[in-house]
Write an enzyme that holds these catalytic residues in place. Sequence first.
Site, PDB file in Angstrom:
ATOM      1  N   GLY A 197       3.054 -31.283  54.025  1.00 20.38           N
ATOM      2  CA  GLY A 197       4.256 -31.942  54.546  1.00 20.38           C
ATOM      3  C   GLY A 197       5.569 -31.333  54.085  1.00 20.38           C
TER       4      GLY A 197
ATOM      5  N   SER B 275      12.796 -35.562  46.980  1.00 16.26           N
ATOM      6  CA  SER B 275      14.104 -35.774  47.611  1.00 16.26           C
ATOM      7  C   SER B 275      15.266 -35.644  46.624  1.00 16.26           C
ATOM      8  CB  SER B 275      14.138 -37.140  48.309  1.00 16.26           C
ATOM      9  OG  SER B 275      13.306 -37.102  49.435  1.00 16.26           O
TER      10      SER B 275
ATOM     11  N   THR C 129      10.824 -44.343  51.456  1.00 11.76           N
ATOM     12  CA  THR C 129       9.494 -43.792  51.680  1.00 11.76           C
ATOM     13  C   THR C 129       8.442 -44.894  51.558  1.00 11.76           C
ATOM     14  OG1 THR C 129       7.999 -41.978  51.118  1.00 11.76           O
ATOM     15  CG2 THR C 129       9.182 -42.967  49.267  1.00 11.76           C
TER      16      THR C 129
ATOM     17  N   LYS D 251       9.292 -48.409  54.899  1.00 10.03           N
ATOM     18  CA  LYS D 251      10.116 -47.967  56.032  1.00 10.03           C
ATOM     19  C   LYS D 251      10.289 -49.040  57.112  1.00 10.03           C
ATOM     20  CE  LYS D 251       9.005 -43.199  55.323  1.00 10.03           C
ATOM     21  NZ  LYS D 251       8.674 -41.909  55.863  1.00 10.03           N
TER      22      LYS D 251
ATOM     23  N   ASN E 231      14.022 -44.384  57.793  1.00  7.85           N
ATOM     24  CA  ASN E 231      13.829 -43.636  56.543  1.00  7.85           C
ATOM     25  C   ASN E 231      15.151 -43.219  55.912  1.00  7.85           C
ATOM     26  OD1 ASN E 231      14.525 -41.434  58.243  1.00  7.85           O
ATOM     27  ND2 ASN E 231      13.431 -40.036  56.891  1.00  7.85           N
TER      28      ASN E 231
ATOM     29  N   GLY F  21       4.281 -46.463  59.241  1.00  5.68           N
ATOM     30  CA  GLY F  21       5.611 -46.124  59.735  1.00  5.68           C
ATOM     31  C   GLY F  21       5.725 -44.685  60.202  1.00  5.68           C
TER      32      GLY F  21
HETATM   33  P1  NDP Z   1       2.552 -46.722  55.488  1.00  2.53           P
HETATM   34  O1  NDP Z   1       2.297 -47.478  54.224  1.00  2.53           O
HETATM   35  O2  NDP Z   1       3.507 -47.273  56.482  1.00  2.53           O
HETATM   36  O3  NDP Z   1       1.137 -46.489  56.257  1.00  2.53           O
HETATM   37  C1  NDP Z   1       0.022 -46.053  55.587  1.00  2.53           C
HETATM   38  C2  NDP Z   1      -1.150 -45.846  56.563  1.00  2.53           C
HETATM   39  O4  NDP Z   1      -2.162 -45.201  55.810  1.00  2.53           O
HETATM   40  C3  NDP Z   1      -1.754 -47.112  57.155  1.00  2.53           C
HETATM   41  O5  NDP Z   1      -2.143 -46.843  58.482  1.00  2.53           O
HETATM   42  C4  NDP Z   1      -2.988 -47.356  56.279  1.00  2.53           C
HETATM   43  O6  NDP Z   1      -4.079 -47.962  56.981  1.00  2.53           O
HETATM   44  C5  NDP Z   1      -3.380 -45.943  55.942  1.00  2.53           C
HETATM   45  N1  NDP Z   1      -4.079 -45.810  54.663  1.00  2.53           N
HETATM   46  C6  NDP Z   1      -3.594 -46.072  53.425  1.00  2.53           C
HETATM   47  N2  NDP Z   1      -4.516 -45.774  52.489  1.00  2.53           N
HETATM   48  C7  NDP Z   1      -5.600 -45.303  53.165  1.00  2.53           C
HETATM   49  C8  NDP Z   1      -6.874 -44.828  52.747  1.00  2.53           C
HETATM   50  N3  NDP Z   1      -7.218 -44.773  51.469  1.00  2.53           N
HETATM   51  N4  NDP Z   1      -7.738 -44.399  53.699  1.00  2.53           N
HETATM   52  C9  NDP Z   1      -7.395 -44.441  55.008  1.00  2.53           C
HETATM   53  N5  NDP Z   1      -6.204 -44.901  55.463  1.00  2.53           N
HETATM   54  C10 NDP Z   1      -5.324 -45.320  54.545  1.00  2.53           C
HETATM   55  O7  NDP Z   1       2.962 -45.242  55.026  1.00  2.53           O
HETATM   56  P2  NDP Z   1       4.003 -44.220  55.686  1.00  2.53           P
HETATM   57  O8  NDP Z   1       3.663 -44.057  57.121  1.00  2.53           O
HETATM   58  O9  NDP Z   1       5.388 -44.554  55.303  1.00  2.53           O
HETATM   59  O10 NDP Z   1       3.664 -42.842  54.877  1.00  2.53           O
HETATM   60  C11 NDP Z   1       2.389 -42.253  55.007  1.00  2.53           C
HETATM   61  C12 NDP Z   1       2.313 -40.924  54.236  1.00  2.53           C
HETATM   62  O11 NDP Z   1       3.179 -39.941  54.800  1.00  2.53           O
HETATM   63  C13 NDP Z   1       2.689 -41.021  52.769  1.00  2.53           C
HETATM   64  O12 NDP Z   1       1.748 -40.298  52.035  1.00  2.53           O
HETATM   65  C14 NDP Z   1       4.061 -40.374  52.701  1.00  2.53           C
HETATM   66  O13 NDP Z   1       4.286 -39.788  51.429  1.00  2.53           O
HETATM   67  C15 NDP Z   1       3.945 -39.313  53.775  1.00  2.53           C
HETATM   68  N6  NDP Z   1       5.239 -38.909  54.341  1.00  2.53           N
HETATM   69  C16 NDP Z   1       5.707 -37.627  54.171  1.00  2.53           C
HETATM   70  C17 NDP Z   1       6.901 -37.221  54.732  1.00  2.53           C
HETATM   71  C18 NDP Z   1       7.384 -35.824  54.550  1.00  2.53           C
HETATM   72  O14 NDP Z   1       8.573 -35.599  54.708  1.00  2.53           O
HETATM   73  N7  NDP Z   1       6.526 -34.874  54.284  1.00  2.53           N
HETATM   74  C19 NDP Z   1       7.741 -38.125  55.512  1.00  2.53           C
HETATM   75  C20 NDP Z   1       7.141 -39.414  55.686  1.00  2.53           C
HETATM   76  C21 NDP Z   1       5.961 -39.795  55.080  1.00  2.53           C
HETATM   77  P3  NDP Z   1      -4.228 -49.572  57.206  1.00  2.53           P
HETATM   78  O15 NDP Z   1      -3.419 -49.897  58.430  1.00  2.53           O
HETATM   79  O16 NDP Z   1      -5.681 -49.754  57.411  1.00  2.53           O
HETATM   80  O17 NDP Z   1      -3.708 -50.225  55.955  1.00  2.53           O
END
Ligand code: NDP
Length: 263
Positions: A228, A16, A59, A63, A84, A123
Amino acid sequence: MQLFSIFGNPVSHSRSPLMHNAVFKNLHYDACYTRTHLEDGTKLKETFFALGLSGANVTVPHKEAAFNACDEVRGFAKTVGVVNTLINENGKLIGYNTDADGFMYAIEEFKEIKHILVLGAGGTAKALCARFKQENLEVSLLNRSEGRLQYFKELSCTTYTWDDFELQKYDLVVNTTSAGLKDEELPAPKKIINAILENSSYVADAIYGKLTPFLQLAQKKGMTYKDGADMLLGQGVLANELFVKASLQKEAIKEEMQKSFLL
Ligand code: NDP
């Protein structure tokens, strides 16, 4: 000069700053964009104002904390409870969500999408699922644990954990977990991921800048996939428009951001 930042943990990987600074520099907007590593999401608001920011992006994993930190939340962010993009409006913190529309832009080239499987329930998953539902798409969701599934049940998504997953056919599977971001993990056990990929037409990952183990598998199977980067571009353009209060042309913002990807 105005100052902007991205908050996250981890945040060192974020592109970003490069994207927004390219716009500010090349379109002569007097601003600078930095990155802030934040451990504790409850400290978001005080850190934002202590740094004297005009706006910010947020990020993983802050979020939802960003939503709670806002004085006012506008548009789609209100529907999903996930923010975000933050704007300082006369000392008030205003929250937006540009991720979901950024993702819709990214998958425009995938045709005939009717049933989507979302991996993860954080998120990003919330924003995408709510947006998919607005488009009347069928949405299934698979998450590691049960805790976060209620929101998706209320959205009428079919939800599973790894223990009770039932395989169907999908037009698109999208990884929104952070598995693969700073490790080499798959978003679910390999046996499940293999079966999902064999029953999906297209594959997408929200993670950008690296071929995640998930996308590596899709590549090995000769599938059509994308990381992404286009989602990042889409959400970035929309966030930048908010930062500069629409004083720059959207097409020009997009062009500068796209060029910054080549740096
Ligand atoms: P959150 O922390 O809100 O959520 C993470 C999720 O991933 C949870 O459901 C969690 O499960 C799960 N998780 C984490 N680690 C593991 C693992 N090792 N195996 C399986 N499940 C796992 O994250 P965000 O939603 O904010 O972001 C998620 C991803 O999306 C990030 O990698 C971020 O960089 C990417 N992203 C990219 C964007 C882009 O513009 N390209 C925009 C937004 C996000 P549990 O509920 O069991 O803990």
